[in-house]
Design a protein around this motif. Structure first.
Motif, PDB file in Angstrom:
ATOM      1  N   VAL A   1      16.811  -1.388  -0.024  1.00  0.00           N
ATOM      2  CA  VAL A   1      15.685  -2.179   0.470  1.00  0.00           C
ATOM      3  C   VAL A   1      14.942  -1.411   1.569  1.00  0.00           C
ATOM      4  O   VAL A   1      13.719  -1.504   1.692  1.00  0.00           O
ATOM      5  CB  VAL A   1      16.169  -3.549   0.997  1.00  0.00           C
ATOM      6  CG1 VAL A   1      15.005  -4.347   1.554  1.00  0.00           C
ATOM      7  CG2 VAL A   1      16.842  -4.338  -0.125  1.00  0.00           C
TER       8      VAL A   1
ATOM      9  N   VAL B   1      16.331  -6.845   4.555  1.00  0.00           N
ATOM     10  CA  VAL B   1      17.188  -5.796   5.120  1.00  0.00           C
ATOM     11  C   VAL B   1      18.307  -6.440   5.943  1.00  0.00           C
ATOM     12  O   VAL B   1      18.059  -7.328   6.760  1.00  0.00           O
ATOM     13  CB  VAL B   1      16.369  -4.832   5.997  1.00  0.00           C
ATOM     14  CG1 VAL B   1      17.293  -3.869   6.725  1.00  0.00           C
ATOM     15  CG2 VAL B   1      15.380  -4.050   5.148  1.00  0.00           C
TER      16      VAL B   1
ATOM     17  N   LEU C   1       7.208  -2.170  -6.590  1.00  0.00           N
ATOM     18  CA  LEU C   1       6.786  -0.978  -5.858  1.00  0.00           C
ATOM     19  C   LEU C   1       6.246   0.081  -6.816  1.00  0.00           C
ATOM     20  O   LEU C   1       5.173   0.667  -6.583  1.00  0.00           O
ATOM     21  CB  LEU C   1       7.960  -0.422  -5.056  1.00  0.00           C
ATOM     22  CG  LEU C   1       7.732   0.911  -4.330  1.00  0.00           C
ATOM     23  CD1 LEU C   1       6.654   0.773  -3.273  1.00  0.00           C
ATOM     24  CD2 LEU C   1       9.036   1.416  -3.709  1.00  0.00           C
TER      25      LEU C   1
ATOM     26  N   VAL D   1      16.532  -6.989  -5.493  1.00  0.00           N
ATOM     27  CA  VAL D   1      16.309  -5.578  -5.180  1.00  0.00           C
ATOM     28  C   VAL D   1      15.613  -4.884  -6.349  1.00  0.00           C
ATOM     29  O   VAL D   1      14.672  -4.092  -6.150  1.00  0.00           O
ATOM     30  CB  VAL D   1      17.635  -4.880  -4.844  1.00  0.00           C
ATOM     31  CG1 VAL D   1      17.415  -3.382  -4.662  1.00  0.00           C
ATOM     32  CG2 VAL D   1      18.261  -5.475  -3.588  1.00  0.00           C
TER      33      VAL D   1
ATOM     34  N   TYR E   1       6.677   0.858   0.383  1.00  0.00           N
ATOM     35  CA  TYR E   1       5.552  -0.076   0.486  1.00  0.00           C
ATOM     36  C   TYR E   1       4.642   0.293   1.651  1.00  0.00           C
ATOM     37  O   TYR E   1       3.405   0.218   1.545  1.00  0.00           O
ATOM     38  CB  TYR E   1       6.069  -1.505   0.666  1.00  0.00           C
ATOM     39  CG  TYR E   1       6.491  -2.183  -0.612  1.00  0.00           C
ATOM     40  CD1 TYR E   1       5.554  -2.543  -1.568  1.00  0.00           C
ATOM     41  CD2 TYR E   1       7.839  -2.471  -0.870  1.00  0.00           C
ATOM     42  CE1 TYR E   1       5.940  -3.172  -2.746  1.00  0.00           C
ATOM     43  CE2 TYR E   1       8.228  -3.098  -2.034  1.00  0.00           C
ATOM     44  CZ  TYR E   1       7.276  -3.443  -2.978  1.00  0.00           C
ATOM     45  OH  TYR E   1       7.660  -4.064  -4.139  1.00  0.00           O
TER      46      TYR E   1
ATOM     47  N   ALA F   1      10.355  -6.954   2.398  1.00  0.00           N
ATOM     48  CA  ALA F   1      11.508  -6.052   2.515  1.00  0.00           C
ATOM     49  C   ALA F   1      12.195  -6.205   3.864  1.00  0.00           C
ATOM     50  O   ALA F   1      13.428  -6.162   3.949  1.00  0.00           O
ATOM     51  CB  ALA F   1      11.058  -4.604   2.305  1.00  0.00           C
TER      52      ALA F   1
ATOM     53  N   ALA G   1      19.857 -10.181  -0.056  1.00  0.00           N
ATOM     54  CA  ALA G   1      19.138  -9.687  -1.228  1.00  0.00           C
ATOM     55  C   ALA G   1      20.090  -9.577  -2.416  1.00  0.00           C
ATOM     56  O   ALA G   1      21.083  -8.860  -2.351  1.00  0.00           O
ATOM     57  CB  ALA G   1      18.515  -8.334  -0.923  1.00  0.00           C
TER      58      ALA G   1
ATOM     59  N   CYS H   1      12.651   0.897  -0.089  1.00  0.00           N
ATOM     60  CA  CYS H   1      11.522   0.119  -0.615  1.00  0.00           C
ATOM     61  C   CYS H   1      10.532  -0.198   0.502  1.00  0.00           C
ATOM     62  O   CYS H   1       9.311  -0.105   0.325  1.00  0.00           O
ATOM     63  CB  CYS H   1      12.016  -1.181  -1.244  1.00  0.00           C
ATOM     64  SG  CYS H   1      12.848  -0.994  -2.832  1.00  0.00           S
ATOM     65  N   LEU H   2      11.058  -0.574   1.672  1.00  0.00           N
ATOM     66  CA  LEU H   2      10.207  -0.877   2.820  1.00  0.00           C
ATOM     67  C   LEU H   2       9.334   0.333   3.166  1.00  0.00           C
ATOM     68  O   LEU H   2       8.110   0.205   3.362  1.00  0.00           O
ATOM     69  CB  LEU H   2      11.088  -1.269   4.011  1.00  0.00           C
ATOM     70  CG  LEU H   2      10.409  -1.858   5.262  1.00  0.00           C
ATOM     71  CD1 LEU H   2      11.434  -2.658   6.064  1.00  0.00           C
ATOM     72  CD2 LEU H   2       9.819  -0.773   6.149  1.00  0.00           C
TER      73      LEU H   2
ATOM     74  N   GLY I   1       4.453  -6.291   0.861  1.00  0.00           N
ATOM     75  CA  GLY I   1       5.768  -5.904   0.383  1.00  0.00           C
ATOM     76  C   GLY I   1       6.674  -5.443   1.506  1.00  0.00           C
ATOM     77  O   GLY I   1       7.887  -5.692   1.488  1.00  0.00           O
ATOM     78  N   THR I   2       6.097  -4.809   2.527  1.00  0.00           N
ATOM     79  CA  THR I   2       6.919  -4.402   3.670  1.00  0.00           C
ATOM     80  C   THR I   2       7.464  -5.629   4.404  1.00  0.00           C
ATOM     81  O   THR I   2       8.601  -5.616   4.874  1.00  0.00           O
ATOM     82  CB  THR I   2       6.111  -3.542   4.661  1.00  0.00           C
ATOM     83  OG1 THR I   2       5.062  -4.324   5.245  1.00  0.00           O
ATOM     84  CG2 THR I   2       5.512  -2.339   3.972  1.00  0.00           C
TER      85      THR I   2
ATOM     86  N   LEU J   1      12.048  -5.819  -6.371  1.00  0.00           N
ATOM     87  CA  LEU J   1      11.337  -5.127  -5.295  1.00  0.00           C
ATOM     88  C   LEU J   1      10.982  -3.702  -5.712  1.00  0.00           C
ATOM     89  O   LEU J   1       9.877  -3.224  -5.442  1.00  0.00           O
ATOM     90  CB  LEU J   1      12.215  -5.123  -4.043  1.00  0.00           C
ATOM     91  CG  LEU J   1      11.536  -5.016  -2.677  1.00  0.00           C
ATOM     92  CD1 LEU J   1      10.611  -6.197  -2.434  1.00  0.00           C
ATOM     93  CD2 LEU J   1      12.588  -4.944  -1.574  1.00  0.00           C
TER      94      LEU J   1
END
Length: 286
Positions: free
Chosen positions: A190, A172, A134, A127, A197, A168, A122, A193-194, A164-165, A130
């Motif tokens: 990330v 990762v 989000l 990032v 999401y 992500a 990433a 973020c996961l 989005g998950t 992302l």
């Protein structure tokens, strides 16, 4: 590695389907609807749901996003067919045909998929993108939830969030000894973020189900969470299609998603969830 990803994806599909049936069974056995979430059978279904999510995460490490998401979306197929045997829900000839079409589509997707074995790193821009998506998705979702009573826009936003998950997960970085991996999980933006999401997806999906019939909601969700991240995977994350297999890949995607959409609107889905306005089907005595 594709075979390993396929096994994880199939296991996730089975776990999610079993979870849906167990949760329905728990709801039927509970003395009151409000206590359904505390019923042991329902809690077992919830545990399977969590396990299915973990298996999906593992599958995304080895297979193209679009293939994994399409396979996991096929839980609708298993749920509709299995609920006919467990709860005696209606099963049309169209449902059987849609299930067969879905299986053919998934076979074409898996056969035509390829992925770059190198790890996707990433970038800072990735990032930031992302995080921005989000935040925007969260704001838009709240606005739509407040200003609109329609279910399908919320289902669409839930599909984007769950998609989005998937993106992500592919970004990762988890390698090295356990202490190194643990430190990566805690410090990697990330990962947050996961989780963000996933929380948005669950929240939006819950709102959508509260506002509309489960069939259309599941159909919109399945298509969105497959196509949106799948396209990003093909463009930016090293996913690909075997040379000469693009027509088969497109046909497989159309067949797989078409089967899911038809089955999502099946009377069995409405009966299983209580959306048909009649008493839930009884549990079959075997």
């Amino acid at each position: 590695m594709l075979l390993l990803g396929l096994l994880f994806a199939l296991a996730a599909t089975g776990a999610n389907s079993g979870a849906a049936l167990l949760q329905a069974m728990g709801a039927r056995r509970a003395s009151r609807p409000a206590t359904a979430v505390l019923h042991p059978v329902y809690l077992l279904g919830l545990t399977l749901d969590i396990g299915g999510w973990v298996l999906t995460v593992l599958a995304l490490r080895f297979m193209p996003i679009v293939a994994v998401q399409a396979i996991v979306a096929a839980q609708v197929v298993i749920t509709v067919v299995a609920s006919h045997w467990v709860f005696d829900t209606p099963l049309r000839r169209l449902d059987v045909a849609a299930a067969a079409v879905n299986v053919v589509g998934l076979a074409l997707l898996v056969a035509s998929a390829s992925t770059d074995d190198s790890e996707v790193v990433a970038s800072t821009a990735g990032v930031v993108a992302l995080v921005i998506v989000l935040v925007v998705l969260g704001v838009v979702g709240v606005v739509v939830a407040v200003r609109s009573r329609r279910a399908l826009p919320m289902a669409f936003l839930a599909g984007l969030a769950f998609g989005g998950t998937a993106v992500a997960v592919r970004l990762v970085r988890l390698d090295g000894p356990f202490d190194v991996v643990a430190r990566q999980v805690v410090t990697d933006p990330v990962v947050y973020c996961l989780l963000g999401y996933a929380a948005l997806g669950l929240g939006f999906y819950t709102v959508a189900l509260a506002r509309g019939a489960v069939g259309p909601v599941v159909g919109v969700l399945a298509v969105t969470e497959t196509l949106a991240p799948g396209l990003l995977g093909l463009l930016f994350l090293g996913d690909g299609v075997r040379p000469g297999w693009i027509p088969a890949f497109v046909l497989g995607l159309v067949l797989a998603m078409g089967g899911v959409v038809v089955l999502a609107r099946s009377p069995a889905q409405a009966s299983l969830s209580g959306d048909d306005g009649v008493a839930p089907p009884p549990l079959k005595r075997l």
